[in-house]
Design an enzyme around this catalytic site. Structure first.
Site, mmCIF file in Angstrom:
data_model
loop_
_atom_site.group_PDB
_atom_site.id
_atom_site.type_symbol
_atom_site.label_atom_id
_atom_site.label_comp_id
_atom_site.label_asym_id
_atom_site.label_seq_id
_atom_site.Cartn_x
_atom_site.Cartn_y
_atom_site.Cartn_z
ATOM 1 N N VAL A 8 19.231 43.835 59.296
ATOM 2 C CA VAL A 8 19.785 45.156 59.575
ATOM 3 C C VAL A 8 18.698 46.187 59.326
ATOM 4 C CG1 VAL A 8 22.170 44.577 59.045
ATOM 5 C CG2 VAL A 8 20.676 45.355 57.213
ATOM 6 N N SER A 9 18.767 47.293 60.033
ATOM 7 C CA SER A 9 17.737 48.325 59.938
ATOM 8 C C SER A 9 18.349 49.662 59.588
ATOM 9 C CB SER A 9 16.973 48.433 61.257
ATOM 10 O OG SER A 9 16.078 49.519 61.236
ATOM 11 N N LYS A 10 17.861 50.267 58.507
ATOM 12 C CA LYS A 10 18.325 51.604 58.144
ATOM 13 C C LYS A 10 17.786 52.650 59.110
ATOM 14 C CE LYS A 10 18.899 50.858 53.171
ATOM 15 N NZ LYS A 10 18.440 51.249 51.819
ATOM 16 N N ASP A 12 17.577 52.676 62.380
ATOM 17 C CA ASP A 12 18.414 52.983 63.536
ATOM 18 C C ASP A 12 19.890 53.105 63.170
ATOM 19 O OD1 ASP A 12 19.230 50.398 63.150
ATOM 20 O OD2 ASP A 12 18.209 49.583 64.901
#
Length: 204
Positions: A8-10, A12
């Site tokens: 997961v990417s903070k 985006d």
């Protein structure tokens, strides 16, 4: 065997891996061969990536949804893929700007070769800037490297203090902001200046 990695990417705002999971499963990855890292405040805290890379074997292919899910930066990415290539493992990117990368094909290897060349170019630029900066500093009378911890004033204080029988070396080091090793490199236990101490007092 196909192995998938998700993160997961903070950046985006996506706090789930549902989209990545669906894409990897559609590409043929078995659900039991999926590795997932959750968002973390530490850039290097990715235990599932470590486990994934260890689990890969010769002939396997690692699949990621986007290139930015795998590497922290270009250099890190190049190092990972170089290691995979040495172990006979392929990399395939499903979407995004790195979708042309598939190191199991000739054209995909060529694309990644361009990435590797850019990373090498970046390293050379940093090296050249560092050398140029040091040369410019020397031209202005400054030397590169870490600044001296010992100053002329500290050396004089250390010499005077060490010459007194009641001096507590630990307290003196705290006052000067240096380690015992640094202190003794400049001044002897009896307060006599050593070579490094003389250099501090005579340097301009």
């Amino acid at each position: 065997m196909l192995v998938g990695y998700m993160r997961v990417s903070k950046a985006d705002g996506s706090q789930t891996t549902d989209l990545q999971r669906d894409a990897l499963l559609a590409a043929g990855v078995d659900p039991d061969a999926l590795y997932e890292d959750k968002a973390s405040g530490k850039k290097d805290d990715r235990p599932q990536l470590t486990a994934c890379l260890k689990a890969l074997r010769d002939g396997d292919t690692l699949l990621v949804w986007k290139l930015d899910r795998l590497g922290r930066d270009l250099r890190h990415l190049v190092n990972i893929v170089h290691d995979l290539t040495q172990r006979g493992i392929g990399l395939k990117v499903l979407t995004g700007q790195g979708a042309a990368i598939d190191t199991t094909t000739a054209s995909g290897k060529l694309v990644f070769g361009i990435f590797a060349a850019l990373a090498e170019y970046e390293r050379e630029l940093i090296s050249e800037r560092t050398i140029a900066g040091l040369a410019a500093a020397r031209a202005r009378g400054r030397k590169g490297g870490r600044p001296f911890k010992m100053t002329p004033a500290k050396v004089r204080l250390a010499a005077a203090s060490m010459g007194k029988p009641g001096t507590n070396v630990t307290d003196l080091c705290k006052e000067l902001g240096v380690t015992r090793q640094t202190l003794y490199r400049h001044v002897s236990p009896t307060g006599e200046l050593r070579d490094d101490g003389h250099k501090i007092l005579t340097r301009r």
